[in-house]
Design a protein around this motif. Structure first.
Motif, PDB file in Angstrom:
ATOM      1  N   ALA A  83       8.098   8.077   5.401  1.00 47.42           N
ATOM      2  CA  ALA A  83       8.406   8.192   6.102  1.00 47.42           C
ATOM      3  C   ALA A  83       7.708   7.063   7.522  1.00 47.42           C
ATOM      4  N   ALA A  84       6.311   7.162   6.655  1.00 47.19           N
ATOM      5  CA  ALA A  84       4.962   6.699   7.816  1.00 47.19           C
ATOM      6  C   ALA A  84       4.691   5.052   7.296  1.00 47.19           C
ATOM      7  N   GLU A  85       4.094   4.131   8.082  1.00 44.37           N
ATOM      8  CA  GLU A  85       2.907   3.717   7.239  1.00 44.37           C
ATOM      9  C   GLU A  85       1.790   3.417   7.185  1.00 44.37           C
TER      10      GLU A  85
ATOM     11  N   VAL B 148       0.727  16.073  10.546  1.00 40.10           N
ATOM     12  CA  VAL B 148       1.478  15.500  11.009  1.00 40.10           C
ATOM     13  C   VAL B 148       2.280  15.162  12.252  1.00 40.10           C
ATOM     14  N   ARG B 149       1.176  15.500  12.885  1.00 41.78           N
ATOM     15  CA  ARG B 149       1.756  14.560  14.104  1.00 41.78           C
ATOM     16  C   ARG B 149       1.392  13.231  14.728  1.00 41.78           C
TER      17      ARG B 149
ATOM     18  N   GLY C 285       6.861  13.302   9.449  1.00 37.97           N
ATOM     19  CA  GLY C 285       7.842  12.688   7.947  1.00 37.97           C
ATOM     20  C   GLY C 285       6.575  12.928   6.519  1.00 37.97           C
ATOM     21  N   ALA C 286       5.895  12.125   7.199  1.00 40.59           N
ATOM     22  CA  ALA C 286       4.607  11.775   5.986  1.00 40.59           C
ATOM     23  C   ALA C 286       3.724  12.723   5.441  1.00 40.59           C
ATOM     24  N   PHE C 287       4.381  13.490   6.151  1.00 32.73           N
ATOM     25  CA  PHE C 287       3.653  15.384   6.317  1.00 32.73           C
ATOM     26  C   PHE C 287       4.531  15.806   6.778  1.00 32.73           C
ATOM     27  N   VAL C 288       4.890  17.249   6.078  1.00 39.85           N
ATOM     28  CA  VAL C 288       5.154  18.040   7.318  1.00 39.85           C
ATOM     29  C   VAL C 288       4.322  19.709   7.196  1.00 39.85           C
TER      30      VAL C 288
ATOM     31  N   PRO D 248       0.786  -1.169   0.038  1.00 44.05           N
ATOM     32  CA  PRO D 248      -0.015   0.470  -0.438  1.00 44.05           C
ATOM     33  C   PRO D 248       1.186   1.098  -0.011  1.00 44.05           C
ATOM     34  N   GLU D 249       2.033   1.219   0.483  1.00 43.71           N
ATOM     35  CA  GLU D 249       3.016   2.584   0.388  1.00 43.71           C
ATOM     36  C   GLU D 249       3.418   2.543  -0.817  1.00 43.71           C
TER      37      GLU D 249
END
Length: 68
Positions: A47-49, A24-25, A29-32, A4-5
């Motif tokens: 950067a995130a599952e 972001v929380r 990493g996936a969101f900045v 899926p990633e």
């Protein structure tokens, strides 16, 4: 078979983002966070599952995040 990633495509509609920072929380990493513009942006999705990115989508108060 792709994970899926690898298949994920995320759109963040910055015109309706209010900079709450939930994404972001939830998926760092996936969101900045763009401190100058006070809104979020899509970062490195690897950067995130997927589950964290999906949670970020659901946690957005304005619905600015779309997963395709």
């Amino acid at each position: 078979m792709s994970s899926p990633e690898q298949a994920i495509h995320v759109i963040l509609d910055q015109s309706i983002c209010i900079g709450a920072g939930n994404c972001v929380r939830m998926a760092p990493g996936a969101f900045v966070f763009d401190k100058d513009r006070q809104i979020a942006d899509v970062g490195d999705l690897s950067a995130a599952e997927f589950e964290r990115v999906s949670l970020a989508e659901r946690s957005c108060p304005t619905g600015a995040i779309y997963i395709e």
